[in-house]
Write a protein that holds these residues in place. Structure first.
Motif, PDB file in Angstrom:
ATOM      1  N   TYR A   1      96.954   5.546  50.268  1.00 33.88           N
ATOM      2  CA  TYR A   1      96.335   4.232  50.374  1.00 33.88           C
ATOM      3  C   TYR A   1      95.088   4.187  49.520  1.00 33.88           C
ATOM      4  O   TYR A   1      94.192   5.017  49.649  1.00 33.88           O
ATOM      5  CB  TYR A   1      95.974   3.919  51.836  1.00 33.88           C
ATOM      6  CG  TYR A   1      95.163   2.661  51.989  1.00 33.88           C
ATOM      7  CD1 TYR A   1      95.763   1.424  51.829  1.00 33.88           C
ATOM      8  CD2 TYR A   1      93.806   2.707  52.250  1.00 33.88           C
ATOM      9  CE1 TYR A   1      95.026   0.250  51.959  1.00 33.88           C
ATOM     10  CE2 TYR A   1      93.054   1.560  52.380  1.00 33.88           C
ATOM     11  CZ  TYR A   1      93.678   0.328  52.231  1.00 33.88           C
ATOM     12  OH  TYR A   1      92.944  -0.823  52.346  1.00 33.88           O
ATOM     13  N   VAL A   2      95.023   3.234  48.645  1.00 30.89           N
ATOM     14  CA  VAL A   2      93.832   2.996  47.840  1.00 30.89           C
ATOM     15  C   VAL A   2      93.330   1.612  48.204  1.00 30.89           C
ATOM     16  O   VAL A   2      94.010   0.612  47.963  1.00 30.89           O
ATOM     17  CB  VAL A   2      94.141   3.077  46.330  1.00 30.89           C
ATOM     18  CG1 VAL A   2      92.893   2.787  45.513  1.00 30.89           C
ATOM     19  CG2 VAL A   2      94.724   4.436  45.977  1.00 30.89           C
TER      20      VAL A   2
ATOM     21  N   VAL B   1      77.927  -9.886  53.340  1.00 31.15           N
ATOM     22  CA  VAL B   1      78.997  -9.026  53.838  1.00 31.15           C
ATOM     23  C   VAL B   1      79.688  -8.367  52.650  1.00 31.15           C
ATOM     24  O   VAL B   1      80.145  -9.064  51.735  1.00 31.15           O
ATOM     25  CB  VAL B   1      80.029  -9.831  54.660  1.00 31.15           C
ATOM     26  CG1 VAL B   1      81.046  -8.895  55.292  1.00 31.15           C
ATOM     27  CG2 VAL B   1      79.359 -10.672  55.726  1.00 31.15           C
ATOM     28  N   ILE B   2      79.765  -7.047  52.683  1.00 23.55           N
ATOM     29  CA  ILE B   2      80.492  -6.289  51.671  1.00 23.55           C
ATOM     30  C   ILE B   2      81.766  -5.797  52.347  1.00 23.55           C
ATOM     31  O   ILE B   2      81.713  -5.122  53.384  1.00 23.55           O
ATOM     32  CB  ILE B   2      79.643  -5.104  51.164  1.00 23.55           C
ATOM     33  CG1 ILE B   2      78.312  -5.628  50.618  1.00 23.55           C
ATOM     34  CG2 ILE B   2      80.394  -4.301  50.104  1.00 23.55           C
ATOM     35  CD1 ILE B   2      77.233  -4.592  50.513  1.00 23.55           C
ATOM     36  N   HIS B   3      82.912  -6.154  51.792  1.00 27.95           N
ATOM     37  CA  HIS B   3      84.187  -5.872  52.458  1.00 27.95           C
ATOM     38  C   HIS B   3      85.292  -5.698  51.425  1.00 27.95           C
ATOM     39  O   HIS B   3      85.100  -5.922  50.238  1.00 27.95           O
ATOM     40  CB  HIS B   3      84.525  -6.990  53.454  1.00 27.95           C
ATOM     41  CG  HIS B   3      84.589  -8.346  52.830  1.00 27.95           C
ATOM     42  ND1 HIS B   3      85.769  -8.957  52.493  1.00 27.95           N
ATOM     43  CD2 HIS B   3      83.602  -9.215  52.473  1.00 27.95           C
ATOM     44  CE1 HIS B   3      85.509 -10.136  51.955  1.00 27.95           C
ATOM     45  NE2 HIS B   3      84.199 -10.310  51.933  1.00 27.95           N
ATOM     46  N   HIS B   4      86.475  -5.317  51.903  1.00 32.91           N
ATOM     47  CA  HIS B   4      87.637  -5.143  51.014  1.00 32.91           C
ATOM     48  C   HIS B   4      88.459  -6.400  50.989  1.00 32.91           C
ATOM     49  O   HIS B   4      88.468  -7.195  51.848  1.00 32.91           O
ATOM     50  CB  HIS B   4      88.502  -3.970  51.490  1.00 32.91           C
ATOM     51  CG  HIS B   4      87.816  -2.654  51.323  1.00 32.91           C
ATOM     52  ND1 HIS B   4      87.641  -2.053  50.119  1.00 32.91           N
ATOM     53  CD2 HIS B   4      87.211  -1.844  52.228  1.00 32.91           C
ATOM     54  CE1 HIS B   4      87.004  -0.908  50.269  1.00 32.91           C
ATOM     55  NE2 HIS B   4      86.724  -0.768  51.556  1.00 32.91           N
TER      56      HIS B   4
END
Length: 188
Positions: free
Chosen positions: A32-33, A185-188
């Motif tokens: 998973y990347v 917010v820092i998120h994927h």
């Protein structure tokens, strides 16, 4: 050569080459990347209401005190459960975009301070069904302060970041407050 030395060399060579022989043996899945990180900026108002017929913050635990608690303001060690509305503007009649569900505790002995855990869940717009988790110290006597974003779900999965808070309104008699949130917010 000595037999034990030959045996030792065979063990070293087998140990060193075994990961190469077994590559892919245990799993055929792809690693998973995570996708690239995104930064989202949110702006809303939190309404923490302790008064009236339908408060959004209620005491669920209090310290063991010998004085009449109902006549005194909440004391160090008091814990409140919340379901505070989040709105677009500072007016409670402005559009509700979610709610802050969680707990806050009075944790300052000499200076009023809260420790808060909130799940800021969004019920409208492109973040409907997503939330961010805040767990931090909240020095409420400071007009401006910062809380840590420690997680999230939905579109905010694996979130980090911070929330800059500014007291918009507070009634020290009733405990009611309106707080402006500017969240990075820092998120994927």
């Amino acid at each position: 050569m000595d037999r034990s030395l030959i045996l030792a060399w065979i063990l070293v060579l087998c140990t060193a080459t075994s990961p190469l022989c077994c590559k892919g043996y245990y799993s055929n899945s792809v690693l998973y990347v995570p996708p690239a990180k995104k930064v989202t900026y949110l702006h809303f108002f939190l309404h923490d209401t302790m008064s009236g017929k339908n408060p959004s913050a209620v005491m669920v635990a209090r310290p063991n005190m010998t004085t009449a608690f109902n006549k005194a303001p909440p004391a160090f060690g008091s814990v409140f459960a919340t379901d505070d509305p989040l709105t677009v503007g500072p007016d409670l009649t402005s559009e509700v975009i979610g709610n802050a569900q969680g707990l806050w505790a009075l944790t300052g002995q000499n200076v009023p301070c809260l420790t808060v855990y909130w799940d800021l869940g969004f019920t409208q717009g492109k973040f409907n069904g997503s939330s961010i988790s805040v767990f931090s110290r909240n020095p409420i006597t400071q007009t401006e302060r910062e809380l840590a974003v420690v997680g999230g779900r939905g579109k905010f999965r694996m979130a980090t970041g911070f929330a800059k808070l500014k007291t918009y309104f507070v009634n020290f008699t009733s405990g009611d407050a309106i707080v402006e949130y500017k969240v990075t917010v820092i998120h994927h």
